[in-house]
Scaffold this active site. Structure first.
Site, PDB file in Angstrom:
ATOM      1  N   GLY A 196      37.003  73.558  27.266  1.00  0.00           N
ATOM      2  CA  GLY A 196      36.999  73.731  25.822  1.00  0.00           C
ATOM      3  C   GLY A 196      37.504  72.465  25.158  1.00  0.00           C
ATOM      4  N   GLN A 241      41.176  67.583  18.531  1.00  0.00           N
ATOM      5  CA  GLN A 241      41.471  66.818  19.748  1.00  0.00           C
ATOM      6  C   GLN A 241      40.693  65.510  19.821  1.00  0.00           C
ATOM      7  OE1 GLN A 241      40.881  70.425  22.448  1.00  0.00           O
ATOM      8  NE2 GLN A 241      42.524  69.310  23.468  1.00  0.00           N
ATOM      9  N   CYS A 299      45.816  71.737  28.811  1.00  0.00           N
ATOM     10  CA  CYS A 299      45.156  71.244  27.602  1.00  0.00           C
ATOM     11  C   CYS A 299      44.844  69.768  27.787  1.00  0.00           C
ATOM     12  CB  CYS A 299      46.089  71.445  26.407  1.00  0.00           C
ATOM     13  SG  CYS A 299      45.382  70.905  24.848  1.00  0.00           S
ATOM     14  N   LEU A 300      43.634  69.365  27.408  1.00  0.00           N
ATOM     15  CA  LEU A 300      43.247  67.963  27.586  1.00  0.00           C
ATOM     16  C   LEU A 300      44.145  67.019  26.780  1.00  0.00           C
ATOM     17  CD1 LEU A 300      39.336  68.247  27.474  1.00  0.00           C
ATOM     18  CD2 LEU A 300      40.804  67.978  29.498  1.00  0.00           C
ATOM     19  N   HIS A 306      42.511  79.790  22.968  1.00  0.00           N
ATOM     20  CA  HIS A 306      43.192  78.490  23.095  1.00  0.00           C
ATOM     21  C   HIS A 306      42.587  77.473  22.118  1.00  0.00           C
ATOM     22  CE1 HIS A 306      45.093  75.159  25.586  1.00  0.00           C
ATOM     23  NE2 HIS A 306      44.207  74.505  24.853  1.00  0.00           N
ATOM     24  N   GLU A 307      41.241  77.416  22.071  1.00  0.00           N
ATOM     25  CA  GLU A 307      40.585  76.440  21.185  1.00  0.00           C
ATOM     26  C   GLU A 307      40.762  76.824  19.715  1.00  0.00           C
ATOM     27  OE1 GLU A 307      39.856  73.738  22.491  1.00  0.00           O
ATOM     28  OE2 GLU A 307      39.994  74.553  24.515  1.00  0.00           O
ATOM     29  N   HIS A 349      43.840  75.581  18.358  1.00  0.00           N
ATOM     30  CA  HIS A 349      43.796  74.149  17.998  1.00  0.00           C
ATOM     31  C   HIS A 349      43.401  73.953  16.535  1.00  0.00           C
ATOM     32  CE1 HIS A 349      44.727  71.743  21.496  1.00  0.00           C
ATOM     33  NE2 HIS A 349      43.903  72.413  22.270  1.00  0.00           N
TER      34      HIS A 349
HETATM   35 NI    NI Z   1      43.875  72.496  24.347  1.00  0.00          NI
END
Ligand code: NI
Length: 189
Positions: free
Chosen positions: A45, A50, A98-99, A140-141, A144
């Protein structure tokens, strides 16, 4: 194009994102680039903040998270101006990463099921129900674009334990196998 991924510590990750107008230029290209950036970083995701864009857009592909019995049931999709309209079921824990926060993984509890309303790239409106791992990736996304990170859910003790790691990430002292952009690089001099 592959975007650098914005690291923990950048204010864009803590701000609620803005709705996207229907005349937003080159939205499809941006969605394609977000998928490319997500796959490049081996993520499931990626949300627009991000890549330092404060707009309500995220992409997911939950297929790599499917276990053997659910193979092929993963969801690959872009969500534009989404609203989670219902969230229910039993909360269950899963170790998330998380990236934007490489090297940190912690258990987060989330409700089992969601109903989400959103637009696709053609500006068709949808209302879908998801559960299990796909719901979790979406939750999760979605967080963000609300300015919430999974680390915000951790207990005070857990937060203290990872504080050093987080501060190193925000200073660029991190080893990710994809390109990142760090708050210190964007700071005005
Ligand atoms: Ni994340």
């Amino acid at each position: 194009m592959i975007y650098p991924i914005t690291a923990y510590g950048d204010p864009v990750l803590k701000e609620p994102a803005q709705d996207i107008p229907q005349d937003f230029p080159e939205l499809k290209e941006l969605v394609d680039d977000m998928f490319a950036t997500m796959y490049h970083a081996h993520g499931v995701g990626l949300a627009a903040p991000q890549i330092s864009k404060g707009i309500r857009l995220f992409v997911i592909d939950s297929e790599p998270m499917m276990d053997d019995e659910d193979k092929g049931k993963g969801v690959k999709k872009a969500f534009i101006n989404p609203e989670i309209v219902e969230e229910d079921g039993e909360e269950w824990g899963f170790e998330e990463g998380c990236l934007s926060i490489p090297g940190v993984r912690e258990v987060v509890y989330r409700p089992e099921r969601i109903v989400i309303r959103y637009f696709d790239e053609e500006w068709n409106e949808h209302e879908d129900t998801y559960d299990g791992m796909t719901a979790r990736v979406i939750q999760h996304e979605y967080d963000h674009i609300e300015g919430i990170l999974f680390t915000d859910y951790l207990s005070g003790l857990k937060k203290r334990l990872i504080k050093n790691k987080l501060s190193k990430i925000s200073k660029g002292e991190v080893d990710a196998d994809y390109k990142m952009s760090f708050p210190s690089m964007t700071k005005k001099r």
